[in-house]
Design an enzyme around this catalytic site. Sequence first.
Site, PDB file in Angstrom:
ATOM      1  N   ARG A 150       1.054  -1.191  -0.048  1.00 20.83           N
ATOM      2  CA  ARG A 150       0.172  -0.038   0.025  1.00 20.83           C
ATOM      3  C   ARG A 150       0.939   1.245  -0.196  1.00 20.83           C
ATOM      4  NH1 ARG A 150      -3.364  -2.596  -1.623  1.00 20.83           N
ATOM      5  NH2 ARG A 150      -5.478  -2.988  -0.690  1.00 20.83           N
ATOM      6  N   GLU A 177      -3.527   7.597  -4.147  1.00 24.10           N
ATOM      7  CA  GLU A 177      -4.132   7.055  -5.628  1.00 24.10           C
ATOM      8  C   GLU A 177      -5.450   7.764  -5.765  1.00 24.10           C
ATOM      9  OE1 GLU A 177      -4.208   2.897  -5.527  1.00 24.10           O
ATOM     10  OE2 GLU A 177      -1.866   2.550  -4.867  1.00 24.10           O
ATOM     11  N   HIS A 206      -0.785   0.302  -9.740  1.00 28.10           N
ATOM     12  CA  HIS A 206      -1.534  -0.632  -8.839  1.00 28.10           C
ATOM     13  C   HIS A 206      -2.259  -1.950  -9.513  1.00 28.10           C
ATOM     14  CE1 HIS A 206      -3.574  -0.839  -4.696  1.00 28.10           C
ATOM     15  NE2 HIS A 206      -3.286  -2.245  -5.175  1.00 28.10           N
TER      16      HIS A 206
END
Length: 326
Positions: free
Chosen positions: A245, A274, A292
């Site tokens: 993350r 993000e 991602h």
Amino acid sequence: MQEVAVAVATRVVVTGFLPGGGTERLAREVEVLGPPAEGVDRRVWLLEAVREADGLLCLLVDRVDRELLDAAPRLRAVSTLSTGVDHIDLAACRERGIVVTHSPDVLTEATADLAWALMLAAARRVVEGDRLVRAGGFHGWRPDLLLGAEVYGRTLGIVGLGRIGKAVAKRASGFDMNVIYWNRTEINPMEDEWLGVSRVELDELLAKADFVSVHLAYTAETHHFIGRRELALMGAHAVLVNTSRGAVVDEAALADALEAGRPAAAGLDVFEREPAVEPRLLRLPQVVLTPHIGSATRQTREAMARLAVDNLLAALQGRRPPAAVE
Ligand code: DGY
């Protein structure tokens, strides 16, 4: 007048496309609302959609917080199409008796592959090379063209030896690497031996590893786990890879460190805010960036969708979901 009992269908809100016919499978068992159309404000849509919902199948970009739960008085189960559950207020769900499930395991190998792809791409300057060729800048072989770092035989440091960390470690044996790791909890020494890894303190790992790959779940404790101090411990030749993350790494501190040339390079699949990315990272050629996509293989995403649907149906039908979050 005689009252007629009307059976109320089980209603499920789905916030994204489910590969492999997942939505159709759900729709055979329950009433499905969603996913939202392209371009609509997801949050506004979701707050309205959950009003009558018994179940929610969400993505990691959907915040399941108190505001959302208050808007969903009937909600009994939340199934997320992700391993990570940092977007879900677990305590608030627990208070309301809402079952939360996720989709671990099935994405382990795909994510480990991507960590390796980033490691190799950053070390061997693959993206820089690609840009150079496309821009017409390849004018023939030269002994000093795009010199990168050797991967074979170096030291790999794994921060967080969970399922994905272990899968990354296993791949390192083909590269004859020395694998060291740090993990919050003890790992069975027999497993260390079997995997060919040795446990060290975090600072030692950062100082010794040529490649540092981060595999931590994001929690309040792991926020900026790799920060200014930790980055300063890394070698000037080292490469940092993050597929976990974004906020596990202090992105501004990383940009500062990379600008100063220590560590040498980075491979990042996840970002702190993000889909925004720290603009300085975008300008650094030694950083490889992917959007991602750790679990983004067709096979893995279909498996994740299957598991997310199985989880939700089990929870709503009073059965034990295959992957409940305890
Ligand atoms: C997850 O499942 O948490 C991943 O980040 C999505 O690939």
